[in-house]
Write an enzyme that holds these catalytic residues in place. Sequence first.
Site, short mmCIF file in Angstrom:
data_model
loop_
_atom_site.label_atom_id
_atom_site.label_comp_id
_atom_site.label_asym_id
_atom_site.label_seq_id
_atom_site.Cartn_x
_atom_site.Cartn_y
_atom_site.Cartn_z
N GLY A 109 0.83 -1.18 0.00
CA GLY A 109 0.00 0.00 0.00
C GLY A 109 0.87 1.24 0.00
O GLY A 109 2.00 1.23 0.50
N ASP A 110 0.34 2.35 -0.54
CA ASP A 110 1.18 3.54 -0.76
C ASP A 110 1.81 4.06 0.53
O ASP A 110 2.99 4.42 0.55
CB ASP A 110 0.39 4.63 -1.48
CG ASP A 110 -0.87 5.05 -0.73
OD1 ASP A 110 -1.22 4.40 0.27
OD2 ASP A 110 -1.50 6.03 -1.14
N ALA A 111 1.04 4.12 1.62
CA ALA A 111 1.57 4.69 2.86
C ALA A 111 2.74 3.87 3.39
O ALA A 111 3.78 4.41 3.76
CB ALA A 111 0.46 4.80 3.90
N VAL A 112 2.57 2.55 3.43
CA VAL A 112 3.59 1.69 4.03
C VAL A 112 4.81 1.59 3.11
O VAL A 112 5.96 1.66 3.57
CB VAL A 112 3.01 0.30 4.34
CG1 VAL A 112 4.10 -0.63 4.88
CG2 VAL A 112 1.89 0.42 5.36
N SER A 114 5.94 3.67 1.05
CA SER A 114 6.72 4.91 1.10
C SER A 114 7.67 4.91 2.28
O SER A 114 8.80 5.40 2.19
CB SER A 114 5.77 6.12 1.18
OG SER A 114 5.03 6.26 -0.01
#
Length: 377
Positions: A109-112, A114
């Site tokens: 997922g984008d948040a993790v 990153s």
Amino acid sequence: TGYTGGKIRWLQQEEPDNFARTRLILNPKDYIRYRLTGECLTEVSDASGTGLYDVRNNAWCRPLLEKIGLDPGLFPPVVESTAIAGHIDKAAASLTGLPEGIPVAGGGGDAVISTTGLGLIQPGRIGVTLGTSGVVAMGLPEFLPNPQGSLQVFRGNSPGTFTAMGVTLAAAGSYQWFRNALGQYESAEAKRQGKSAFQLLDAAAAVTPAGAGGLIFLPYLTGERCPLNDPDARGAFVGLTSLHGKGHFARSVMEGVAFSLRQVYDLIIGHNQAWMASGELVLAGGGAVSRLWRQILADVFNLPARTVFGSAEGGSFGAALVAGVAAGVWADLSEAVRLVRPESETLPIPENLPVYEKLYRRYVGLYPALRWNDHDE
């Protein structure tokens, strides 16, 4: 925006005919993988972001799904981020020109992912992203209880790890508001000089002593999400006197944002102070370009603040590291994140530490003191 689970419930309640036609629920990257490989899968970090996943036990939360009337069969199998989750099939090869048989990793997922690009897979390194919103994140070796729901806790991209993060709503966005609302002179002068207005505001703030003459900014311009979950919270300048000028205001905004991010950090490490032994800040986002803001963050957190090569690529760099592990380029993410090398380093200034510690304690007390004025009884 928000957790996927809420969007699914909205579809279930507001568009029941479309929901009745639903056979499988995939996140966007997982749908792309399905088109590339024919495999219907997700991975642990994106599953964690649905709000329907038992992050501690690494499985879909069946009791929750049953309680809200969702068939567990709507949700795909879950693999680790660094697992091979399929291969480019013949149809996708024909459409894209990619060679048939290329392995496709689980991803993230984008948040993790990153945070993986910043090297945040174990404690000791805290990531701070100064975008429109602010993100404070750290990789953890164990699950972090989160009874108040102030933080977001995900399975990490490295098997057996977790990622905790808190998101504030107006970090660099606060400085942008300040420029737009009160920095018209700097904007016009910057245009004349061929510079950024932020450079001129930084210059005024830099000659202002640490603590901005006691002027404190509360960055609750659009409510707040973390560390205070309150959509009705409101921003403020507190402690204003006739001695304060533009530089004090600019520096106060930067310091107030740093204080809000420090509050999130305190929530994370409050469970285990040893997690930050010999720690460091890793900074990313547009706000991290400011040398002064990097110094303020180093002082407020009392930690060395570093920028790293690859941070400008965001989640793409983290995805490349995850894919490299899946493809066997590196044995695991602990080896892969050695590529995350320092670009700059800012050390705390000793004489600023007591100034900021005193001001931070005052800052923390302002929200409860002013809350009565922000809420209609």
